[in-house]
Motif scaffolding. Structure first.
Motif, mmCIF file in Angstrom:
data_model
loop_
_atom_site.group_PDB
_atom_site.id
_atom_site.type_symbol
_atom_site.label_atom_id
_atom_site.label_comp_id
_atom_site.label_asym_id
_atom_site.label_seq_id
_atom_site.Cartn_x
_atom_site.Cartn_y
_atom_site.Cartn_z
ATOM 1 N N ALA A 159 8.513 -8.318 41.032
ATOM 2 C CA ALA A 159 8.842 -10.377 41.100
ATOM 3 C C ALA A 159 8.413 -10.504 39.508
ATOM 4 C CB ALA A 159 8.496 -10.458 41.991
ATOM 5 N N VAL A 160 9.320 -9.176 38.271
ATOM 6 C CA VAL A 160 9.272 -10.550 37.360
ATOM 7 C C VAL A 160 10.853 -9.700 36.688
ATOM 8 C CG1 VAL A 160 8.645 -7.957 36.163
ATOM 9 C CG2 VAL A 160 7.655 -10.103 35.131
ATOM 10 N N TYR A 210 6.750 -20.538 44.805
ATOM 11 C CA TYR A 210 6.293 -19.271 45.307
ATOM 12 C C TYR A 210 7.330 -18.419 46.708
ATOM 13 C CZ TYR A 210 2.215 -20.053 42.239
ATOM 14 O OH TYR A 210 1.379 -20.031 41.409
ATOM 15 N N ARG A 211 7.838 -20.022 47.650
ATOM 16 C CA ARG A 211 8.185 -19.234 48.480
ATOM 17 C C ARG A 211 9.760 -19.851 48.564
ATOM 18 N NH1 ARG A 211 4.465 -17.727 53.249
ATOM 19 N NH2 ARG A 211 2.750 -16.251 51.787
ATOM 20 N N SER A 212 10.655 -19.629 49.392
ATOM 21 C CA SER A 212 12.517 -20.142 49.072
ATOM 22 C C SER A 212 11.421 -21.704 50.198
ATOM 23 C CB SER A 212 12.628 -19.218 50.202
ATOM 24 O OG SER A 212 12.408 -19.217 51.093
ATOM 25 N N GLY A 213 13.131 -22.500 49.978
ATOM 26 C CA GLY A 213 13.313 -23.662 51.017
ATOM 27 C C GLY A 213 13.807 -23.336 51.836
ATOM 28 N N HIS A 279 15.164 -15.051 46.712
ATOM 29 C CA HIS A 279 15.161 -16.411 46.850
ATOM 30 C C HIS A 279 13.795 -16.332 46.022
ATOM 31 C CE1 HIS A 279 17.718 -16.932 49.911
ATOM 32 N NE2 HIS A 279 17.050 -15.704 50.778
ATOM 33 N N ASP A 280 13.520 -15.516 44.495
ATOM 34 C CA ASP A 280 12.302 -15.785 44.022
ATOM 35 C C ASP A 280 13.075 -16.722 42.687
ATOM 36 O OD1 ASP A 280 10.412 -15.449 41.819
ATOM 37 O OD2 ASP A 280 10.068 -13.836 42.118
ATOM 38 N N LEU A 281 12.523 -17.842 43.331
ATOM 39 C CA LEU A 281 13.140 -19.024 42.110
ATOM 40 C C LEU A 281 12.361 -18.866 40.892
ATOM 41 C CD1 LEU A 281 12.099 -22.106 45.062
ATOM 42 C CD2 LEU A 281 14.136 -20.854 43.526
ATOM 43 N N PHE A 307 10.193 -14.658 51.787
ATOM 44 C CA PHE A 307 9.757 -14.627 50.931
ATOM 45 C C PHE A 307 9.646 -15.448 49.505
ATOM 46 C CE2 PHE A 307 7.158 -13.589 54.583
ATOM 47 C CZ PHE A 307 6.502 -14.123 55.207
ATOM 48 N N GLY A 308 10.707 -15.617 48.779
ATOM 49 C CA GLY A 308 10.702 -15.261 47.634
ATOM 50 C C GLY A 308 9.957 -14.683 46.980
#
Length: 337
Positions: A159-160, A210-213, A279-281, A307-308
């Motif tokens: 997640a980076v 931190y999480r998706s819409g 979905h990781d913004l 969960f993004g």
């Protein structure tokens, strides 16, 4: 609480930070290959925890887990600049006899890694099987690969991206401005972080990313409690919760460190296995995969999740087998017997 002293640390800025200590957790049997876990922004050193008090990554690391403490030692440090026992803004400045607070020097992700390298040496660790972490911990993981490729067999950045996105920097700016412009912040010389409404708002802004819409919409469905939307109640609770357990000066220092980290031009001389999450913004896969394709020895997977960004903290059943397979395939004598 276990901690290790590393003496003075020369920061990237050239400043010297004296009497540096890092708090840590160490699990698994002595002599086993070591996996270094790197926590995220508001995490701490208790990644594995205990049966009574499971750590924040107990779903991934522990007996019989993907990072199996029956096979590996797992060490996690509270980051330099943190507030869970390591040297940071709450620590005593040896030159004044009072806490550093906002006078704590600016630090970088590389400074954090340099401190942990020194701490591992103090603990008698001469090399690592792997380094793994997500978000800010993923940034540290990438920096381990750049700064100390000879010290670890592989890195697992989750997640980076090689540098923080402009979208992420924008939200960090909102958070920092919200904190430092709170009247009670007082230039960093506040009494209690729990009194800073600006700190609560900063956390609320972060929680939205931190999480998706889709997950927000599915969870809250515009439901209300009286005249308050449930999503408003949720964000208010999260803001208050963090302000009671974390230090605002540390939060600002760590956000600034995240903003400045950049390994975009680096070619790492270490094996890389990376996970990105749909979905990781903040750290989208399209910001990571092109960089991975340019690395001499990199592989990756993209995990499908609503969960993004928080994907690296949940739904381990979707992705922990990737970690286990890669970790157990490393050319480490103890694993090949």
């Amino acid at each position: 609480m276990a901690s290790v002293s590393i003496g003075s640390l020369v920061l990237e800025s050239g400043e010297i930070l004296e009497n540096v200590e890092l708090a840590y957790e160490r699990c698994g049997k002595n002599g086993a290959p070591v996996v270094l876990v790197c926590h995220a922004l508001t995490g701490d050193q208790f990644a594995v925890g205990t049966a009574e008090n499971p750590g924040w990554w107990a779903g991934l690391a522990g007996p019989g887990k993907a990072v199996d403490t029956n096979k590996f030692q797992v060490i996690t440090f509270n980051v330099l600049g943190g507030c869970s026992g390591s040297t940071g803004p709450l620590s005593i400045n040896p030159h004044t006899g009072t806490p550093y607070r906002a006078a704590f020097p600016a630090i970088t992700i590389r400074d954090m890694v340099n401190a942990e390298y020194a701490a591992l040496k103090e603990l008698g660790i001469t090399g690592l099987a792997a380094v793994i972490g997500g978000s800010l911990g993923g940034m540290k993981t990438l920096e381990w690969g750049r700064s100390y490729p000879e010290f670890t067999k592989a890195i697992f950045p989750l997640a980076v991206t090689p540098a923080y996105s402009d979208f992420g920097v924008a939200f960090n700016f909102i958070a920092i401005q919200s904190i430092i412009n709170d009247p009670k912040f007082n230039g960093g010389d506040y009494g209690d972080a729990a009194e800073l409404k600006g700190f609560e708002v900063a956390r609320m802004a972060g929680m939205v990313t931190y999480r998706s819409g889709g997950m927000f919409n599915e969870r809250f469905r515009r439901s209300t409690r009286g005249e308050i939307f449930e999503v408003e109640s949720y964000l208010a609770y999260q803001g208050q919760k963090l302000a009671k357990r974390f230090d605002a000066n540390s939060y600002v220092a760590l956000l600034q460190a995240m903003n400045t980290h950049d390994v975009s031009e680096a070619r790492l001389e270490v094996e890389v296995f990376s996970l990105s999450y749909t979905h990781d913004l903040l750290y989208p896969s399209e910001g990571m995969v092109p960089w991975l394709k340019c690395q001499p020895n990199a592989s990756w997977e993209i995990v499908d999740t609503q969960f993004g960004h928080d994907g690296f903290l949940v739904e381990f059943e979707k992705w922990d087998h990737h970690i286990s397979k890669k970790l157990n395939s490393l050319p480490i004598p103890q694993l090949m017997q």
